[in-house]
Design an enzyme around this catalytic site. Structure first.
Site, PDB file in Angstrom:
ATOM      1  N   ASP A 179       0.836  -1.204   0.000  1.00 19.82           N
ATOM      2  CA  ASP A 179       0.000   0.000   0.000  1.00 19.82           C
ATOM      3  C   ASP A 179       0.870   1.253   0.000  1.00 19.82           C
ATOM      4  O   ASP A 179       1.930   1.277   0.626  1.00 19.82           O
ATOM      5  CB  ASP A 179      -0.902  -0.018   1.255  1.00 19.82           C
ATOM      6  CG  ASP A 179      -2.073   0.939   1.107  1.00 19.82           C
ATOM      7  OD1 ASP A 179      -2.419   1.298  -0.033  1.00 19.82           O
ATOM      8  OD2 ASP A 179      -2.625   1.340   2.147  1.00 19.82           O
TER       9      ASP A 179
HETATM   10  C1  IPE Z   1      -1.317   0.158  -3.573  1.00 16.76           C
HETATM   11  O1  IPE Z   1      -1.078   1.511  -3.419  1.00 16.76           O
HETATM   12  C2  IPE Z   1      -1.451  -0.191  -5.019  1.00 16.76           C
HETATM   13  C3  IPE Z   1      -2.225  -1.388  -5.308  1.00 16.76           C
HETATM   14  C4  IPE Z   1      -1.874  -2.531  -4.867  1.00 16.76           C
HETATM   15  C5  IPE Z   1      -3.385  -1.281  -6.190  1.00 16.76           C
HETATM   16  P1  IPE Z   1      -2.276   2.538  -3.543  1.00 16.76           P
HETATM   17  O2  IPE Z   1      -2.608   2.755  -4.987  1.00 16.76           O
HETATM   18  O3  IPE Z   1      -3.445   2.080  -2.696  1.00 16.76           O
HETATM   19  O4  IPE Z   1      -1.644   3.858  -2.993  1.00 16.76           O
HETATM   20  P2  IPE Z   1      -2.204   4.797  -1.825  1.00 16.76           P
HETATM   21  O5  IPE Z   1      -2.476   3.929  -0.635  1.00 16.76           O
HETATM   22  O6  IPE Z   1      -3.440   5.439  -2.361  1.00 16.76           O
HETATM   23  O7  IPE Z   1      -1.101   5.772  -1.576  1.00 16.76           O
HETATM   24 MG    MG Z   2      -4.028   2.406  -0.672  1.00 15.14          MG
END
Ligand code: IPE
Ligand code: MG
Length: 271
Positions: free
Chosen positions: A43
């Site tokens: 994440d």
């Molecule tokens: C995780 O990061 C990406 C996936 C596994 C889809 P995010 O896209 O959720 O990034 P934040 O948490 O919004 O910063």
């Molecule tokens: Mg996220």
């Protein structure tokens, strides 16, 4: 020697020294118990893009994919036999179509690259399994994922489960449906269901339950990820965003696992 050659030589020496340092650290780490299975909730890619003023969230996701390569390499060097990656949750389909497409394209690129590595013999003992509602993915991705699973099937050094279009709710529904169909002769669901009937048809049934779940990005939730399988796992959260996760975060999480070994084993016996 010209400048690019010198930089190349320096990079080679630097990488060699880093590899040597890791070998030493991991040898020390192996004096204690090593987790059999580590799960990662990756994440923070979009926050990483924002934090570093990258041109778009796509660049954040790309940085996240680079991180995957390093983390898997470290796990292999440490000797962790199973790793699960929460690559794309089913709920992620609710994101902007453009972002979903970007993630799918990145995953496809990575899968196709890994196929090439496997064919040229550079994957060395790594098996890749995809888990999730794969029918909800596009044909090209499904075909490539299937191919990668087939060509790495015999490998046993590191087993990587990539959870795509995954959620535990869907996994349970799938497992219950599947076991109903298999258990009843005529498709009628009037059968007695046992725990192992369901477990057999979970998307992730090929791997043992995780010992540690490492979540980046500072969140404290499991976000519908392996909820069934993690009742006895250690949850380790770090404020580091996924693309920032490095060697020391991983070493720290394993040291915590080692320090809490007695407590974890006692809990497992009690439940
Ligand atoms: C995780 O990061 C990406 C996936 C596994 C889809 P995010 O896209 O959720 O990034 P934040 O948490 O919004 O910063
Ligand atoms: Mg996220």
């Amino acid at each position: 020697m010209n400048i690019p050659e010198e930089v190349g030589k320096f990079t080679q020496i630097f990488n060699g020294l880093m590899a040597l340092m890791r070998r030493f650290i991991f040898r020390v780490l192996r004096a204690g118990p090593i987790p059999n299975h580590i799960s990662f909730i990756m994440d923070g890619n979009r926050r990483f893009a924002k934090k570093h003023n990258l041109e778009s969230v796509h660049a954040g996701h790309r940085a996240g994919f680079i991180s995957v390569t390093y983390v898997l390499q470290y796990c292999k060097e440490i000797g962790v036999p199973y790793v699960t990656l929460y690559a794309f949750g089913f709920d992620n389909f609710k994101r902007e179509p453009e972002e979903v497409k970007c993630l799918m394209d990145l995953m496809l690129e990575k899968v196709e690259l890994t196929i090439e590595q496997a064919i040229s013999g550079n994957l060395k003992g790594v098996r890749v399994i995809f888990a999730g509602d794969l029918n909800s993915l596009n044909e090209r991705f499904r075909a490539s994922a299937q191919r990668l699973m087939e060509i790495t099937e015999e490998n046993r050094d590191l087993i990587i489960v990539v959870c795509v279009a995954y959620s535990t709710s869907r996994e349970i529904v799938h497992a219950v449906r599947e076991s109903c169909v298999r258990k009843s002769d005529d498709g009628n669901c009037n059968v007695v269901m046992e725990l192992n009937d369901i477990e057999k048809y979970m998307y992730t049934s090929v791997v043992p339950d995780p010992d540690i779940v490492i979540r980046t990005g500072g969140g404290d939730r499991l976000s519908n990820f392996m909820i069934w399988q993690t009742s006895k796992s250690l949850l380790h959260t770090t404020a580091a965003l996924w693309p920032e996760l490095g060697l020391w975060h991983l070493v720290w999480a394993i040291l915590k696992f080692q320090r809490l070994q007695g407590y974890l084993q006692k809990k497992q016996k009690l439940d």
